[in-house]
Design a protein around this motif. Structure first.
Motif, PDB file in Angstrom:
ATOM      1  N   GLU A 206     -87.474  45.584  32.156  1.00 25.18           N
ATOM      2  CA  GLU A 206     -86.396  46.365  32.771  1.00 25.18           C
ATOM      3  C   GLU A 206     -86.336  46.195  34.283  1.00 25.18           C
ATOM      4  OE1 GLU A 206     -86.605  50.347  31.212  1.00 25.18           O
ATOM      5  OE2 GLU A 206     -86.387  49.625  29.162  1.00 25.18           O
ATOM      6  N   ILE A 207     -86.657  44.979  34.720  1.00 27.67           N
ATOM      7  CA  ILE A 207     -86.497  44.598  36.120  1.00 27.67           C
ATOM      8  C   ILE A 207     -85.139  43.922  36.218  1.00 27.67           C
ATOM      9  CG2 ILE A 207     -87.337  43.056  37.935  1.00 27.67           C
ATOM     10  CD1 ILE A 207     -90.178  43.495  36.677  1.00 27.67           C
ATOM     11  N   ASP A 208     -84.384  44.264  37.233  1.00 29.39           N
ATOM     12  CA  ASP A 208     -83.055  43.699  37.436  1.00 29.39           C
ATOM     13  C   ASP A 208     -83.204  42.310  38.062  1.00 29.39           C
ATOM     14  OD1 ASP A 208     -80.401  43.186  37.892  1.00 29.39           O
ATOM     15  OD2 ASP A 208     -80.113  44.780  39.367  1.00 29.39           O
ATOM     16  N   ILE A 209     -83.092  41.265  37.227  1.00 32.61           N
ATOM     17  CA  ILE A 209     -83.206  39.896  37.722  1.00 32.61           C
ATOM     18  C   ILE A 209     -81.859  39.206  37.595  1.00 32.61           C
ATOM     19  CG2 ILE A 209     -84.194  39.123  35.512  1.00 32.61           C
ATOM     20  CD1 ILE A 209     -85.649  36.890  37.166  1.00 32.61           C
ATOM     21  N   ILE A 210     -81.445  38.580  38.690  1.00 28.32           N
ATOM     22  CA  ILE A 210     -80.180  37.836  38.686  1.00 28.32           C
ATOM     23  C   ILE A 210     -80.468  36.358  38.885  1.00 28.32           C
ATOM     24  CG2 ILE A 210     -78.719  39.751  39.469  1.00 28.32           C
ATOM     25  CD1 ILE A 210     -78.856  38.486  42.307  1.00 28.32           C
ATOM     26  N   THR A 211     -79.640  35.543  38.234  1.00 34.10           N
ATOM     27  CA  THR A 211     -79.720  34.100  38.426  1.00 34.10           C
ATOM     28  C   THR A 211     -78.760  33.736  39.550  1.00 34.10           C
ATOM     29  OG1 THR A 211     -78.098  33.799  36.654  1.00 34.10           O
ATOM     30  CG2 THR A 211     -80.417  33.582  36.059  1.00 34.10           C
ATOM     31  N   VAL A 212     -79.234  32.886  40.460  1.00 28.41           N
ATOM     32  CA  VAL A 212     -78.473  32.559  41.665  1.00 28.41           C
ATOM     33  C   VAL A 212     -78.374  31.046  41.809  1.00 28.41           C
ATOM     34  CG1 VAL A 212     -78.383  32.800  44.177  1.00 28.41           C
ATOM     35  CG2 VAL A 212     -79.337  34.658  42.779  1.00 28.41           C
ATOM     36  N   SER A 213     -77.156  30.561  41.999  1.00 32.31           N
ATOM     37  CA  SER A 213     -76.929  29.140  42.259  1.00 32.31           C
ATOM     38  C   SER A 213     -76.996  28.887  43.757  1.00 32.31           C
ATOM     39  CB  SER A 213     -75.547  28.719  41.748  1.00 32.31           C
ATOM     40  OG  SER A 213     -75.234  27.415  42.203  1.00 32.31           O
ATOM     41  N   ILE A 214     -77.695  27.833  44.141  1.00 31.84           N
ATOM     42  CA  ILE A 214     -77.718  27.466  45.552  1.00 31.84           C
ATOM     43  C   ILE A 214     -76.539  26.560  45.904  1.00 31.84           C
ATOM     44  CG2 ILE A 214     -80.220  27.715  45.711  1.00 31.84           C
ATOM     45  CD1 ILE A 214     -80.028  24.460  45.957  1.00 31.84           C
ATOM     46  N   THR A 215     -75.754  26.202  44.893  1.00 32.19           N
ATOM     47  CA  THR A 215     -74.566  25.382  45.121  1.00 32.19           C
ATOM     48  C   THR A 215     -73.350  26.299  45.138  1.00 32.19           C
ATOM     49  OG1 THR A 215     -74.004  25.006  42.796  1.00 32.19           O
ATOM     50  CG2 THR A 215     -75.676  23.554  43.759  1.00 32.19           C
ATOM     51  N   GLN A 216     -72.178  25.727  45.193  1.00 29.52           N
ATOM     52  CA  GLN A 216     -70.943  26.508  45.110  1.00 29.52           C
ATOM     53  C   GLN A 216     -70.390  26.484  43.694  1.00 29.52           C
ATOM     54  OE1 GLN A 216     -69.666  28.589  47.488  1.00 29.52           O
ATOM     55  NE2 GLN A 216     -71.646  28.087  48.387  1.00 29.52           N
ATOM     56  N   ASP A 217     -71.250  26.160  42.728  1.00 34.11           N
ATOM     57  CA  ASP A 217     -70.848  26.084  41.326  1.00 34.11           C
ATOM     58  C   ASP A 217     -71.660  27.102  40.529  1.00 34.11           C
ATOM     59  OD1 ASP A 217     -70.026  25.333  38.792  1.00 34.11           O
ATOM     60  OD2 ASP A 217     -70.462  23.208  39.078  1.00 34.11           O
TER      61      ASP A 217
ATOM     62  N   SER B 120     -83.006  20.255  33.955  1.00 34.85           N
ATOM     63  CA  SER B 120     -83.479  18.873  33.820  1.00 34.85           C
ATOM     64  C   SER B 120     -83.499  18.426  32.362  1.00 34.85           C
ATOM     65  CB  SER B 120     -84.861  18.710  34.460  1.00 34.85           C
ATOM     66  OG  SER B 120     -85.777  19.607  33.906  1.00 34.85           O
ATOM     67  N   GLN B 121     -83.371  19.391  31.435  1.00 37.14           N
ATOM     68  CA  GLN B 121     -83.300  19.069  30.015  1.00 37.14           C
ATOM     69  C   GLN B 121     -81.850  19.048  29.518  1.00 37.14           C
ATOM     70  OE1 GLN B 121     -85.475  21.537  31.277  1.00 37.14           O
ATOM     71  NE2 GLN B 121     -87.057  19.969  31.347  1.00 37.14           N
ATOM     72  N   GLY B 122     -80.882  19.116  30.424  1.00 37.52           N
ATOM     73  CA  GLY B 122     -79.472  19.027  30.059  1.00 37.52           C
ATOM     74  C   GLY B 122     -78.867  20.313  29.530  1.00 37.52           C
ATOM     75  N   ILE B 123     -79.534  21.443  29.744  1.00 35.46           N
ATOM     76  CA  ILE B 123     -79.019  22.736  29.293  1.00 35.46           C
ATOM     77  C   ILE B 123     -78.213  23.358  30.423  1.00 35.46           C
ATOM     78  CG2 ILE B 123     -79.654  25.056  28.510  1.00 35.46           C
ATOM     79  CD1 ILE B 123     -82.238  23.708  27.358  1.00 35.46           C
ATOM     80  N   LYS B 124     -76.968  23.690  30.128  1.00 34.71           N
ATOM     81  CA  LYS B 124     -76.102  24.282  31.146  1.00 34.71           C
ATOM     82  C   LYS B 124     -76.113  25.801  31.014  1.00 34.71           C
ATOM     83  CE  LYS B 124     -73.152  20.278  31.487  1.00 34.71           C
ATOM     84  NZ  LYS B 124     -71.830  19.690  31.339  1.00 34.71           N
ATOM     85  N   ILE B 125     -76.257  26.471  32.154  1.00 34.62           N
ATOM     86  CA  ILE B 125     -76.181  27.924  32.154  1.00 34.62           C
ATOM     87  C   ILE B 125     -75.200  28.380  33.234  1.00 34.62           C
ATOM     88  CG2 ILE B 125     -78.571  28.131  31.353  1.00 34.62           C
ATOM     89  CD1 ILE B 125     -79.081  29.472  34.136  1.00 34.62           C
ATOM     90  N   THR B 126     -74.631  29.535  32.994  1.00 35.13           N
ATOM     91  CA  THR B 126     -73.743  30.140  33.976  1.00 35.13           C
ATOM     92  C   THR B 126     -74.552  31.198  34.717  1.00 35.13           C
ATOM     93  OG1 THR B 126     -71.850  29.789  32.518  1.00 35.13           O
ATOM     94  CG2 THR B 126     -71.575  31.390  34.319  1.00 35.13           C
ATOM     95  N   VAL B 127     -74.663  31.038  36.033  1.00 33.11           N
ATOM     96  CA  VAL B 127     -75.456  31.972  36.833  1.00 33.11           C
ATOM     97  C   VAL B 127     -74.675  33.254  37.101  1.00 33.11           C
ATOM     98  CG1 VAL B 127     -76.763  30.128  37.945  1.00 33.11           C
ATOM     99  CG2 VAL B 127     -74.708  31.024  39.054  1.00 33.11           C
ATOM    100  N   ASP B 128     -75.407  34.280  37.531  1.00 31.78           N
ATOM    101  CA  ASP B 128     -74.800  35.563  37.855  1.00 31.78           C
ATOM    102  C   ASP B 128     -74.068  35.532  39.195  1.00 31.78           C
ATOM    103  OD1 ASP B 128     -75.927  36.917  35.547  1.00 31.78           O
ATOM    104  OD2 ASP B 128     -77.854  36.843  36.597  1.00 31.78           O
TER     105      ASP B 128
END
Length: 184
Positions: free
Chosen positions: A29-40, A46-54
């Protein structure tokens, strides 16, 4: 108050190292967000799995964040290292003595920036040459040195996540999560 964490992703990140942290911290129950360092907002591992960041890096209010995480993987680590905006966040977190966690190849970023000097650290074998003036501990799964947490790689991802939970909440919560996922 609920702890907040930002895990930073770049194309070529190591899937298990990143998503294990997201999974384990959310279980705690820790609030963790995924963050892109790009503008995408779509990042490919590296294994070809695409994710949509927060969020994108420039959308995050780092004053509200208690810890940042840098997963390894190649070329993800190099892409993280090449982000001047991320480096500014790392510098600010170190100045504020806030947690900075890095796994696999990612500790090399902290080493090159001088944050591991005279500190204990670990990383993926072969990257220790970038841990400039650090005390490299090759057999440790997770190393905590003040506000910096380092870990070795995919095989230590669960140990790394459990240690982050322990630091952010407490050992009891970490043990509870370990038991719930049948971690010996």
């Amino acid at each position: 108050m609920k702890k907040k964490v930002a895990i930073h992703l770049a194309n070529g990140f190591e899937t298990i190292e990143a998503l294990t942290q997201v999974d384990l911290l959310r279980r705690a129950e820790i609030d963790i967000i995924t963050v892109s360092i790009t503008q995408d907002k779509i990042i490919e591992s590296s294994q070809g799995i695409k994710i949509t960041v927060d969020k994108l890096l420039n959308e995050v209010n780092y004053d509200e964040i208690d810890m940042i995480i840098l997963p390894g993987g190649m070329p993800g680590t190099t892409n993280l290292e090449n982000s001047d905006d991320l480096k500014r966040v790392i510098i600010d977190f170190d100045l504020d003595n806030k947690y900075i966690a890095a796994i696999c190849a990612a500790p090399m970023i902290l080493g090159k920036m001088g944050f591991l000097e005279e500190k204990n650290a670990t990383c993926y074998p072969g990257f220790e040459k970038y841990l400039l003036n650090a005390n490299y501990l090759p057999n440790e799964k997770v190393v905590v040195a003040d506000n910096i947490i380092t870990s070795r790689g995919v095989g230590t991802s669960i140990d790394f996540g459990l240690k982050l939970i322990e630091l952010l909440i407490n050992k009891e919560k970490s043990d509870e999560i370990a038991k719930s996922i049948l971690k010996n």
